[in-house]
Write an enzyme that holds these catalytic residues in place. Structure first.
Site, PDB file in Angstrom:
ATOM      1  N   LYS A 134       0.864  -1.182   0.000  1.00 58.01           N
ATOM      2  CA  LYS A 134       0.000   0.000   0.000  1.00 58.01           C
ATOM      3  C   LYS A 134       0.898   1.227   0.000  1.00 58.01           C
ATOM      4  O   LYS A 134       1.494   1.580   1.020  1.00 58.01           O
ATOM      5  CB  LYS A 134      -0.934   0.011   1.208  1.00 58.01           C
ATOM      6  CG  LYS A 134      -1.972   1.122   1.110  1.00 58.01           C
ATOM      7  CD  LYS A 134      -3.056   1.009   2.146  1.00 58.01           C
ATOM      8  CE  LYS A 134      -4.193   1.975   1.882  1.00 58.01           C
ATOM      9  NZ  LYS A 134      -3.784   3.355   1.651  1.00 58.01           N
ATOM     10  N   LYS A 333      -3.185  -2.202   7.357  1.00 59.28           N
ATOM     11  CA  LYS A 333      -2.282  -1.073   7.608  1.00 59.28           C
ATOM     12  C   LYS A 333      -1.269  -1.366   8.713  1.00 59.28           C
ATOM     13  O   LYS A 333      -1.547  -2.122   9.650  1.00 59.28           O
ATOM     14  CB  LYS A 333      -3.098   0.156   7.999  1.00 59.28           C
ATOM     15  CG  LYS A 333      -4.177   0.513   6.971  1.00 59.28           C
ATOM     16  CD  LYS A 333      -3.842   1.751   6.225  1.00 59.28           C
ATOM     17  CE  LYS A 333      -4.357   2.941   6.974  1.00 59.28           C
ATOM     18  NZ  LYS A 333      -4.226   4.178   6.181  1.00 59.28           N
TER      19      LYS A 333
END
Ligand code: IVH
Length: 689
Positions: A134, A333
Site C-alpha cells: 500500500k 495497515k
C-alpha cells in the site's frame, strides 16, 4: 539496447527526412528513458541522452508540425495553467476498507468465503489472494487512447478529479506510448504517484539551500509537486508511479486476474512494483504482512501497509462492493509512523561528552506502536530551521526502532504569542558555559565529567553498558543515585562500593546489592577492546577500540602514543588521533586507568597479529545463520584475530559471507553479488592456515 519496442533501429539513410529523423530521435529517447527510469538499467551516458534530447527539441522548434503527443520533449513541462479543469471518472475511484489487527484479516477472509459460498470450515479450498504494497502517495488515473497517454486525473472525491495531465507527463517512468502493437482503444490505468525517500531528501536539501519551505514527508512532497499549475516545477521533482488497478477498458480483453493485469501492464512498459505475492488463505496473508513489515525501512519508498485482493476478476465481480468499498479487497495497515501532538516544553539534555540535545516534552501520543512523550530535536541548528516552539502542534515521527523525532511544526495551528526557542548559555546541570565550535553542529557543556554531573552520569553509564564492561544491574537509576549522593565520582569508585552503600539506595535491598557486587566482580575480567571503549574517549567507538587494541596490544602503549603513531592505526584519522592524545594528556584519565587496573580489572594478553600475513587482513566478513559449533561472538573474535572485520550487512564491499543453518536474506544477497560463501569448517581451515 534492451527490447526494441520503440522502432528505434530504423535504417539511418543519408537522406533521412526530418520527419524520419524526429521519429527516430523520439523512439531512441523513449527507449533510453524506459531503460533508465523503469528498468533501472541505463544504456547511454546522461550527456549523450541530453545531446539527443536537445537535437529533437531544436528540430521540433524548427518544424512544429513534427511535434507529437508522445514526444519526450514534452516531459520538461509546459506553460502554467490558470487552474486545473475537472475530470469525470468513467469508473469511480473508490477506497478500501482498512484492517489493523490479525482478526480483521481473518474476518475479511471469512466474509469473502461466505460471499463466494465456500464453507468456513473447509480449509482445502483457500481463496487465492494477490498482495501488493500500500503505497503512501496519491491515487491517479492514467488514460491511454489507442496506446498513447492522453489524460491523467487525481482521485478527487472518487467521481470527479482534477486534470493533471501535463504534470503527470513529466514523470519519466510513465510511458507516453504503450509498448504494444495492439493497444486497447481506451485503457484507464490506476495507480499511485509517490516520491522515493532519496529524492525527497534531495528535494528538501535543495529547498533548504534555497531558503525555501521543506516538506514534512515524501507524501506531502509528492502531493505538493503534483498540485503545481506550472508543470515545469513538477518536472524538477522526480516523481514515480506504480500501477495497481484498472478503470475503463475498451478494445482489449481484460486479463483473468489481478496479477495477470499487472503483468500485462509490465509488458506494456507501465511501472509495477516488484514487491508482491500471491498466496492462499488468511494465514499466508499475515505471513507476508510480517515479512513486509520487517523490510519496510529498507524500501526506497514509503508504504503504510499492504493490500489484499481476491486474485481472480470473476470472483471479485461476484463479491462486488458494499457502500463505497470493495468486498474483495482490504488494506492491512501498519501502525502509523507519524502523529500530531503538542509541545509542552523544550528542555536540553546533556550527554556523556557534554553534547547538548534539545528535547521536546510532548502531550502523550500513540505513534509507531508506542506512546511517545519525548522527541529529540537533534541540535540547535535543526531546531532553528524547523522553528519548533513551546505550544506548537507538531508532527512526531517514530519509524521502527528509531528514536522519536519532531518532523515539523504545523504553522496554521501555532497559538498567538509563542517564542522562538534559544539554547541556554549555561549548562542547566552544572552552570558551566555552553560552547559551540564554529565547525560543529553540536553545542557542548564545557564543564567536563568532573564538574558536570550529567556528563559524569553519562560517562559512568557508558562504562557499565553492555558493549563496554557490561556490569549487569548497574543501570541508569542506580548510577543517578550514586552520583547524586557523591558515592561515585569516577568508574574506579564502582569497584570500591560496599554492600551497605548499595543496599541503602532506593529500590535496593541486600540481595540486589549483592548481585551488583557480583556483577562488578565478573566485569573485572574483560577484554582490552571493551576496556578502551568503556573509557568513553570521544570518537572512539566499538570498532575503533578494537583496532586500537589490536594495534597496540596493551594499554600503556596506547596511553603513550602520539598523534603520528595513532595515525598508523587502521581507520584512525586526525580527529580521532587528536581526541585520544588529548584524553590521555589529562592526568586524571591516566590515573583512572591505573586505578581500574589496580582494582583488578584485567584482560587476556593480545597476540599481536602480523597484518601482512593474516588471512583476513583488510577483509570484511558477514556472519549469517547458526554455525554448528562456534557462537557468533567466538566466530567474530576468530575473524578479528586473523585481521578481518565483521560487518552486519552484505554489500559490494563484503569479501566473505560465513553461513550456517537457517541463513536468510544475507545469504541470498551474497549469492546475488557473487560473494564467496564459507562454511564454519572452511572458516576454521582458513584460520588454521
Ligand atoms: S487498490 C477499490 N492498491 O489506497 C479501491 N490502492 O484506500 C482500489 N493505495 O486511494 C484501490 N496502494 O490511493 C490499491 N496497492 C494498492 C494501493 C492502493 C495505495 C491507495 C489508493 C487508494 C487508497 C484506498
Amino acid at each position: 539496447m534492451q527490447n526494441d519496442l520503440f522502432g528505434a533501429s530504423e535504417p539511418v539513410g543519408q537522406a533521412e527526412s526530418t520527419e524520419v529523423l524526429a521519429k527516430r530521435l523520439r523512439a531512441e529517447l523513449n527507449q533510453h528513458g524506459y531503460n533508465y527510469y523503469t528498468l533501472d538499467a541505463p544504456t547511454i551516458p546522461d550527456a549523450e541522452y541530453d545531446k539527443l534530447f536537445k537535437q529533437l527539441q531544436t528540430l521540433e522548434e524548427q518544424y512544429p508540425e513534427l511535434k507529437t503527443s508522445d514526444s519526450p520533449t514534452l516531459r520538461v513541462g509546459g506553460a502554467p495553467l490558470p487552474e486545473f479543469s475537472q475530470v469525470q471518472h468513467s469508473v469511480p475511484m473508490l477506497s478500501l476498507n482498512n484492517g489493523f489487527e490479525d482478526e480483521d484479516v481473518f474476518a475479511f477472509d471469512r466474509r469473502a468465503r461466505e460471499g463466494l459460498g465456500l464453507t468456513i470450515a473447509d480449509t482445502t479450498t483457500e481463496i487465492e489472494y494477490a498482495i501488493d504494497l500500500k503505497f503512501d502517495g496519491l491515487a491517479i488515473n492514467l488514460r491511454y487512447v489507442n496506446g498513447v497517454f492522453a489524460q491523467a486525473a487525481t482521485r478527487g472525491d472518487g467521481y470527479t478529479g482534477e486534470d493533471v495531465t501535463e504534470n503527470i507527463r513529466t514523470i519519466r517512468s510513465i510511458p507516453l506510448r504503450l509498448h504494444t502493437d495492439k493497444p486497447p482503444a481506451i485503457l484507464d490505468v490506476r495507480g499511485e504517484v509517490l516520491m522515493f525517500k532519496s529524492d525527497f531528501d534531495r528535494l528538501n536539501q535543495r529547498q533548504r539551500d534555497a531558503g525555501g519551505k521543506e516538506f514534512a514527508n515524501p507524501r506531502n512532497a509528492a502531493a505538493g509537486s503534483l498540485r503545481q499549475l506550472d508543470s515545469k516545477i513538477t518536472a524538477q521533482r522526480s516523481l514515480r508511479f506504480f500501477a495497481y488497478g484498472i478503470g475503463s477498458l475498451e478494445g482489449a480483453a481484460l486479463p483473468a486476474s489481478h496479477r495477470e493485469l499487472l503483468e500485462w501492464y509490465r509488458e506494456m512498459g507501465i511501472p509495477v512494483c516488484e514487491e508482491k505475492a500471491n498466496v492462499r488463505g488468511p494465514q499466508e496473508l499475515l505471513d507476508f504482512y510480517r515479512q513486509v513489515q520487517d523490510k519496510r525501512s529498507q524500501l526506497s519508498y514509503e508504504i503504510d501497509g499492504v493490500v489484499y485482493k481476491v486474485n481472480r476478476f470473476d470472483l471479485q465481480e461476484r463479491l462486488g462492493f458494499v457502500s463505497r468499498a470493495p468486498r474483495f479487497a482490504i488494506a492491512h495497515k501498519f501502525p502509523a509512523e507519524e502523529a500530531l501532538t503538542t509541545v509542552l516544553d523544550i528542555e536540553v539534555q546533556v550527554g556523556r561528552t557534554g553534547a547538548i540535545t534539545p528535547v521536546a516534552r510532548l502531550a502523550p501520543v500513540f505513534v509507531g506502536g508506542v506512546t511517545v512523550t519525548n522527541a529529540t530535536l537533534h541540535n540547535e541548528e535543526e531546531i532553528q530551521r524547523k522553528d519548533v516552539r513551546v505550544g506548537d502542534t507538531v508532527i512526531v515521527r517514530r519509524a521502527g526502532d528509531v528514536i522519536p523525532e519532531v518532523v515539523a511544526s504545523v504553522l496554521e495551528k501555532r497559538p498567538a504569542q509563542t517564542e522562538i526557542f534559544r539554547l541556554p548559555q549555561a549548562c542547566p546541570i552544572c552552570g558551566s558555559q555552553i560552547v559551540k565550535p564554529e565547525d560543529e553542529a553540536i553545542a557542548r557543556c564545557s564543564g567536563g565529567a568532573i564538574k558536570c554531573a550529567a556528563q559524569r552520569k553519562g560517562a559512568l553509564f557508558h562504562f557499565a553498558s553492555r558493549k563496554a564492561l557490561n556490569i549487569e544491574g548497574l543501570g541508569e537509576q542506580l548510577i543517578e543515585q550514586l552520583v547524586d549522593k557523591n558515592v561515585v565520582v569516577t568508574a574506579a569508585d564502582f569497584y570500591k562500593l560496599g554492600l551497605m552503600a548499595l543496599a541503602e539506595l532506593d529500590r535496593m535491598a541486600e540481595k540486589s546489592a549483592q548481585n551488583v557486587l557480583d556483577a562488578l566482580e565478573v566485569s573485572k575480567s574483560t577484554t582490552l577492546p571493551r576496556f578502551i571503549y568503556a573509557l568513553g574517549i570521544r570518537h572512539v567507538g566499538e570498532s575503533t577500540a578494537k583496532d586500537l587494541a589490536l594495534h597496540f596490544a596493551d594499554v600503556e602503549a596506547l596511553m603513550a602514543a602520539n598523534e603520528e603513531q595513532l595515525l598508523r592505526v587502521n581507520d584512525v584519522g586526525p580527529v580521532v588521533a587528536k581526541s585520544i592524545v588529548s584524553y590521555f594528556a589529562d592526568a586524571l584519565n591516566v590515573e583512572l586507568v591505573r586505578q581500574l587496573i589496580a582494582s583488578g580489572v584485567n584482560w587476556p594478553k593480545i597476540e599481536k597479529v602480523d597484518l601482512s600475513t593474516a588471512v583476513f587482513a583488510g577483509k570484511t566478513l558477514v556472519l549469517t545463520g547458526t554455525l554448528p559449533s562456534l557462537s557468533r561472538e567466538q566466530a567474530s573474535a576468530l575473524i578479528e584475530k586473523h585481521g578481518g572485520k565483521v560487518s552486519g550487512s552484505v554489500s559490494k564491499k563484503t569479501h566473505f559471507v560465513v553461513a550456517g543453518e537457517d541463513a536468510g536474506s544475507k545469504l541470498l544477497k551474497a549469492r546475488e553479488l557473487g560473494i564467496t560463501v564459507l562454511s564454519e569448517e572452511e572458516l576454521l581451515a582458513l584460520c588454521a592456515g
